[in-house]
Scaffold this active site. Sequence first.
Site, short mmCIF file in Angstrom:
data_model
loop_
_atom_site.label_atom_id
_atom_site.label_comp_id
_atom_site.label_asym_id
_atom_site.label_seq_id
_atom_site.Cartn_x
_atom_site.Cartn_y
_atom_site.Cartn_z
N TYR A 267 -17.79 14.27 -16.97
CA TYR A 267 -18.17 12.89 -16.66
C TYR A 267 -19.10 12.86 -15.45
O TYR A 267 -18.81 13.48 -14.42
CB TYR A 267 -16.90 12.08 -16.41
N ARG B 278 0.84 -1.20 0.00
CA ARG B 278 0.00 0.00 0.00
C ARG B 278 0.87 1.25 0.00
O ARG B 278 0.49 2.28 -0.57
CB ARG B 278 -0.94 0.00 1.21
N LYS C 151 -8.84 3.35 -19.29
CA LYS C 151 -9.22 3.67 -20.66
C LYS C 151 -8.00 3.55 -21.59
O LYS C 151 -7.45 2.49 -21.76
CB LYS C 151 -9.86 5.05 -20.70
N ASP D 82 -8.67 16.51 -16.33
CA ASP D 82 -8.86 15.10 -16.65
C ASP D 82 -8.52 14.92 -18.13
O ASP D 82 -9.24 15.39 -19.01
CB ASP D 82 -10.31 14.70 -16.36
#
Length: 373
Positions: free
Chosen positions: A92, A39, A189, A164
Amino acid sequence: MEIHPKITPIYQTSVFKFEDLNELELYFSEPGSRYLYSRNGNPNADELAEAINRLEGGAGAMVTGSGMAAIFAAVLAYCQAGDHVLCAADIYGGSSTLLNTELNRMGISVTYVPFEQFYELQSFVQPTTRLMLVETMSNPLLRVADLGRLAEECHFHGLKLVVDNTFATPVLTQPLALGADIVLHSVTKYLSGHSDVTAGAVVAADAGVAARLKQIGVIYGLTLSPMESWLAVRGLKTLRLRVREHSRNALAIANFLADHPAVRDIYYPGLVQHPQHELAVAQGAGLFGGMMSILLADDPEVVNAFMRRTKYFPFAPSLAGVDSSLSYPLGTSHRALTPEQQQQLGITTGLVRLSIGIEPLEELMADLAQALD
């Protein structure tokens, strides 16, 4: 026997070993010298972050478990309870839901700015406004933001610009070079590109902000797994080739669809009739990406018939894989908006978003022709 792999192995481990207390102290006294817990850091995640940072020309990057986690981290890098953010109205749906619900509950308020008022922010700025969130190419109507001009406007008002860049990718546009402070991606994506990874990335122009992003990622547990990181690195290696082919196919298909009687309107920056076409040429390195939206008749049955007939464009609510797909903003990404908001943004019953893949162009054209005819 020494082993020198050409490709970084998958470090599929949650924890790393130490010989003794001296090694433990080295971990804390020399940050980055070794790993402790995945992590906090893992070779595969670091390799992906460094690769994306190079592509975007940043001072440091962090990879996350999803694009939504990337947006969350980017906002928290600059904001705390009581702060206010500006957000593009045409964005979005997941971004607006995050701002409206969870971040609002944390005491961070939001005001939405219509595309036409991006470069005149005076009436939207409050004493507590910290940043503006926009997309290079908006989802789903492919409006192109003038990032250089917007960065100047934001910095004039003392705001940070968070971009973005998922639709454009750094192959088309590098927002940090145009003045943005943070650029983020849904790595799911184009960067990964094969519809088999869920991941995000945040890249900062400032090294101090990059360190803060990493701290947020570790504390909130936003960091990415080794396997997902390894897959994304593999996909990233063909990004330039894929984006060129996506763009080539999309431009040809957009020109074809622009003349089709069943298509009432088409939204693609590569078309000369697109309102921001010249900006897209200047800001997009001569490429326009693989995303477009088309407007069919505002009749659910017309849309259903089109979806059922396509063979190369399955209805899959994501985008940017090597295989083509289509999505329906009204019923998926922008479902949470009110009917009035949907209408204002032009997200109507007939709007269908196409993600153009890298299959043979003639096959995609033939498929769309028979589905529309």
